[in-house]
Design a protein around this motif. Sequence first.
Motif, mmCIF file in Angstrom:
data_model
loop_
_atom_site.group_PDB
_atom_site.id
_atom_site.type_symbol
_atom_site.label_atom_id
_atom_site.label_comp_id
_atom_site.label_asym_id
_atom_site.label_seq_id
_atom_site.Cartn_x
_atom_site.Cartn_y
_atom_site.Cartn_z
ATOM 1 N N LEU A 76 0.798 -1.224 0.000
ATOM 2 C CA LEU A 76 0.000 0.000 0.000
ATOM 3 C C LEU A 76 0.835 1.280 0.000
ATOM 4 C CD1 LEU A 76 -2.831 -1.017 2.506
ATOM 5 C CD2 LEU A 76 -3.062 -0.662 0.042
ATOM 6 N N ILE A 77 2.152 1.159 -0.039
ATOM 7 C CA ILE A 77 3.003 2.355 0.001
ATOM 8 C C ILE A 77 2.643 3.366 -1.095
ATOM 9 C CG2 ILE A 77 5.360 3.168 -0.456
ATOM 10 C CD1 ILE A 77 6.370 0.917 1.333
ATOM 11 N N PRO A 78 2.474 2.954 -2.363
ATOM 12 C CA PRO A 78 2.096 3.946 -3.391
ATOM 13 C C PRO A 78 0.754 4.615 -3.096
ATOM 14 C CG PRO A 78 2.883 1.921 -4.409
ATOM 15 C CD PRO A 78 2.698 1.619 -2.952
ATOM 16 N N PHE A 79 -0.230 3.826 -2.636
ATOM 17 C CA PHE A 79 -1.548 4.377 -2.304
ATOM 18 C C PHE A 79 -1.458 5.322 -1.107
ATOM 19 C CE2 PHE A 79 -5.588 3.943 0.100
ATOM 20 C CZ PHE A 79 -6.428 4.556 -0.824
ATOM 21 N N THR A 80 -0.662 4.929 -0.120
ATOM 22 C CA THR A 80 -0.477 5.774 1.067
ATOM 23 C C THR A 80 0.168 7.092 0.692
ATOM 24 O OG1 THR A 80 -0.229 3.819 2.484
ATOM 25 C CG2 THR A 80 0.586 5.905 3.348
ATOM 26 N N ARG A 81 1.205 7.030 -0.152
ATOM 27 C CA ARG A 81 1.889 8.248 -0.593
ATOM 28 C C ARG A 81 0.939 9.144 -1.380
ATOM 29 N NH1 ARG A 81 5.797 6.016 -3.264
ATOM 30 N NH2 ARG A 81 7.261 5.883 -1.531
ATOM 31 N N LEU A 82 0.086 8.549 -2.195
ATOM 32 C CA LEU A 82 -0.887 9.311 -2.972
ATOM 33 C C LEU A 82 -1.909 9.984 -2.062
ATOM 34 C CD1 LEU A 82 -2.115 10.000 -5.803
ATOM 35 C CD2 LEU A 82 -3.443 7.893 -5.588
ATOM 36 N N LEU A 83 -2.290 9.297 -1.002
ATOM 37 C CA LEU A 83 -3.355 9.777 -0.119
ATOM 38 C C LEU A 83 -2.874 10.846 0.855
ATOM 39 C CD1 LEU A 83 -6.347 8.903 -0.029
ATOM 40 C CD2 LEU A 83 -5.778 7.494 1.956
ATOM 41 N N VAL A 84 -1.715 10.631 1.486
ATOM 42 C CA VAL A 84 -1.255 11.562 2.534
ATOM 43 C C VAL A 84 0.052 12.268 2.190
ATOM 44 C CG1 VAL A 84 -2.432 10.263 4.336
ATOM 45 C CG2 VAL A 84 -0.046 9.728 3.821
#
Length: 219
Positions: A76-84
């Motif tokens: 989820l690192i890419p999604f996390t970076r995109l989100l926060v």
Amino acid sequence: MWTQEVTSMIINGVWATLYMTLASTILGYVFGLPMGILLAVTDKEGLAPNAVVYKILDVITNVVRSVPFLILLILLIPFTRLLVGQSYGSTATVVPLVIAAIPFIGRMVESSIKEVDPGVIEAARAMGASNIQIIMKVLLVEARTSLITGATIAIGTILGYSAMAGCVGGGGLGDIAIRYGYYRYQTDIMIVTVVLLVVLVQVFQSAGMLMASKLDKRK
């Protein structure tokens, strides 16, 4: 050596762990509670059986729960970076914690609702209650003790996940234990972080069980 800086770091680690745990639990229930209700309601013996909806939710829940948290965290690192905007730190860790918590909470809620006596549901139906009214005024009310017990277990599990996130710079006590206790061989810091994690779990468990006991109408 144990300095004021280390003490301050430990205190900040406790607050970061509490922030991650409580924020993730609250957000997890925002999505996990409806999921659990839907799982219970659309089951073949539920209020409104729907095999398609139940199967979709069941598969999603099983797939996410079968992925170890550390692997999920990395995926989820890419999604996390995109989100926060970043992939490390306490706030970033909340994202995978919530995603890991949702299916776990959903199953806990489903299990709690299915424990409600079918006779109570039939009585409500006989009085003309709609499915929504049965859910809000019967199922959730009757299952409240079990729901609180489940929430207590969920908090303990999420707190453990937050500690694991320290392996990838997730912040909190887990991060301190990894950086200082493991990489720098500072056993005293490792012991303190472990003790504090155990204390936090015990506090949450005791508070949750006390609340569940007070709301248990069988006593």
